[in-house]
Enzyme design. Sequence first.
Site, short mmCIF file in Angstrom:
data_model
loop_
_atom_site.label_atom_id
_atom_site.label_comp_id
_atom_site.label_asym_id
_atom_site.label_seq_id
_atom_site.Cartn_x
_atom_site.Cartn_y
_atom_site.Cartn_z
N LYS A 175 0.89 -1.12 -0.14
CA LYS A 175 -0.13 0.05 0.11
C LYS A 175 0.97 1.03 -0.27
CE LYS A 175 -1.57 3.12 1.94
NZ LYS A 175 -1.47 4.30 1.81
N GLY A 233 3.24 5.38 13.05
CA GLY A 233 3.88 3.96 13.70
C GLY A 233 3.11 3.70 14.90
N GLU A 250 9.87 2.03 10.75
CA GLU A 250 11.05 3.15 10.58
C GLU A 250 10.24 4.58 10.63
OE1 GLU A 250 14.20 2.84 10.36
OE2 GLU A 250 14.35 0.68 10.32
N CYS A 284 13.80 11.51 6.27
CA CYS A 284 13.96 11.07 7.68
C CYS A 284 15.16 11.39 7.99
CB CYS A 284 13.63 9.51 7.65
SG CYS A 284 14.54 8.56 6.79
N GLU A 385 9.88 16.95 14.74
CA GLU A 385 10.21 16.91 13.27
C GLU A 385 9.34 17.79 12.36
OE1 GLU A 385 8.99 13.29 11.13
OE2 GLU A 385 11.01 13.27 10.47
P1 NAD Z 1 2.60 9.17 7.06
O1 NAD Z 1 2.98 8.34 8.48
O2 NAD Z 1 1.80 10.13 7.18
O3 NAD Z 1 2.35 7.85 6.01
C1 NAD Z 1 3.08 6.85 5.65
C2 NAD Z 1 2.28 5.58 5.29
O4 NAD Z 1 1.51 5.43 6.13
C3 NAD Z 1 1.32 6.28 4.02
O5 NAD Z 1 1.23 5.07 3.00
C4 NAD Z 1 -0.10 6.33 4.58
O6 NAD Z 1 -1.02 6.24 3.67
C5 NAD Z 1 0.09 5.23 5.72
N1 NAD Z 1 -0.89 5.41 6.86
C6 NAD Z 1 -1.19 6.50 7.55
N2 NAD Z 1 -2.11 6.29 8.46
C7 NAD Z 1 -2.43 4.90 8.74
C8 NAD Z 1 -2.82 3.91 9.34
N3 NAD Z 1 -3.84 4.55 10.31
N4 NAD Z 1 -2.79 2.77 9.24
C9 NAD Z 1 -2.05 2.19 8.08
N5 NAD Z 1 -1.36 3.09 7.54
C10 NAD Z 1 -1.52 4.36 7.54
O7 NAD Z 1 4.22 9.46 6.82
P2 NAD Z 1 4.50 10.41 5.39
O8 NAD Z 1 4.18 11.72 5.51
O9 NAD Z 1 4.24 9.81 4.16
O10 NAD Z 1 6.00 10.30 5.58
C11 NAD Z 1 6.82 11.31 6.26
C12 NAD Z 1 7.05 10.57 7.18
O11 NAD Z 1 7.91 9.34 7.04
C13 NAD Z 1 8.35 11.20 8.18
O12 NAD Z 1 8.03 11.19 9.51
C14 NAD Z 1 9.55 10.60 8.10
O13 NAD Z 1 10.81 10.95 8.98
C15 NAD Z 1 9.29 9.36 8.06
N6 NAD Z 1 10.20 8.52 7.08
C16 NAD Z 1 11.16 7.80 7.94
C17 NAD Z 1 11.89 7.01 7.35
C18 NAD Z 1 12.73 5.97 7.94
O14 NAD Z 1 13.60 5.24 7.46
N7 NAD Z 1 13.06 6.20 9.40
C19 NAD Z 1 12.12 6.91 6.02
C20 NAD Z 1 11.20 7.72 5.09
C21 NAD Z 1 10.35 8.70 5.80
#
Ligand code: NAD
Length: 497
Positions: A175, A233, A250, A284, A385
């Site tokens: 997804k 997360g 992550e 990230c 962040e």
């Molecule tokens: P986000 O948490 O908004 O979304 C990430 C994914 O989760 C998307 O596909 C979204 O549709 C899904 N999602 C959202 N709510 C959900 C739920 N309730 N249940 C299941 N899935 C759900 O993050 P984003 O805005 O896409 O990305 C930015 C974030 O990602 C930042 O915090 C960044 O630090 C982090 N990030 C971390 C790493 C790492 O390896 N540590 C790498 C890249 C990005």
Amino acid sequence: MAKTFKNFIGGAWVAPATGQHIENRNPADPADLIGRFPDSGRVDVEAAVRSARRGFEVWSRTPAPARGDVLRRVGDLLTARKDAIAAAATREMGKVLAETRGDVQEGIDTAYYAATEGRRLFGHTVPSELRSKWAMSYRRPIGIAGLITPFNFPLAIPTWKMFPALLCGNAVIIKPSEDVPHTTHLLVEILLEAGLPPEVVQLVHGRGATAGKALVEHPGVPVVSFTGSTATGSFIGETCGRMHKRLSLEMGGKNAMIVMDDADLDLALDGVLWGAFGTTGQRCTATSRLLLHRKVHDRFLRRLVEAANALRLGDGLDGKTDVGPLIHEAARQKVERYVRIGLEQGAELLCGGRRGTGARLGKGWFYRPTVFAGVKPSHRIAREEIFGPVLSVIRISGFEEAVRINNGVRYGLSSALYTRNVNLAFEGMQRLDNGITYINAPTIGAEAHLPFGGVKQTGNGHREGGWEVYDFYSETKVCYVDYSGTLQRAQIDNYRG
Ligand code: NAD
């Protein structure tokens, strides 16, 4: 008219059961509609799980070297289409072409690494404590892996999850982020073209709160790998904990670069510009805190502000652009909120702090590279962040203070230490509380063949990339063969008598 895309479920491209779609628009120019992608729901996830079960039956019995061969062909196809995929990723995500080309290269490297892992997947053979008895472990597939990815690495992060999961013999349901669905569509086309049996991969587009949540909650999905924000997360962690699922998280970061008074300042300047403003600060691992030694503070800052002001904002597809747009208006509003918070808490805005405007920038979600000085470690812009082009500069008096400030936040992804003192460099490697520490290089720049991840609230102890991720996607099984012909009781009938 823009194309309407489909999910890939049950070995075919199918419309979502909901009948609903989400528009995917170019963040540099939202009038550019890339396509409409499925806004899937629980019924679509159900169908994907049913199909993936069949896929798993076939794939888990395919020899691992043969699975690796499919991934080698995937690497070849990614190589052939590198430029086209990078252009598609820039169009939907915004970052500059050099970066999306790097994103695709990371996928290529991950594919070739996975291909060769098919001929390793080592278990252990160890001596038994009993006579005429064999003891060994081997690694076997788990089942269906549910993969949820963020927007900032539209190609690399899906490959970090899909390729090792597939190599280990699992079926996958992905997804992708609803903000960058097109790149994953192109990736799934390549997997199929490379010869992956169709039901081994399912692509379910949609929002997190509906499709993502349904995937995480499905009892038929024993493995979940998530990359995204710490808030999401936590939510996923609660569900997986309750359901006893294997989960890799992550999440967010608040990464610091430390510049000591003996540092090569030219090198540090290049590093901080790339670390803080590359990907428009939406990594990230982005450098969002700069800990500057007081002896170099003023002169370094002058040069930094001058260089940040000179960065050219624009469409990532334009070769002259240094910094692309933010992903969407909500992300820009979040940055604006934090700029206000910084000012209210007494930090000094040295550059940026406003949107991109004019005929070229007014259409998209542009925000100028922003530097705050006089930031205290307790300020919210030094702790939370922001995920945008905002750098918080903190003046430090020495190494001990730098370590304390670096370690004093809830995140622990990466850190960077600029110094010419080899002893201090090794101190830093040991004492900076992060999953990754760079010496004389910025906080970004992980390589695909090394484990990647963070400590504290950045992760939950698993790693992506390198050799460690293969442990996450496989189950260790132990087998004993007793060929003595007698009952031998472990711990009782051993050599101690
Ligand atoms: P986000 O948490 O908004 O979304 C990430 C994914 O989760 C998307 O596909 C979204 O549709 C899904 N999602 C959202 N709510 C959900 C739920 N309730 N249940 C299941 N899935 C759900 O993050 P984003 O805005 O896409 O990305 C930015 C974030 O990602 C930042 O915090 C960044 O630090 C982090 N990030 C971390 C790493 C790492 O390896 N540590 C790498 C890249 C990005």
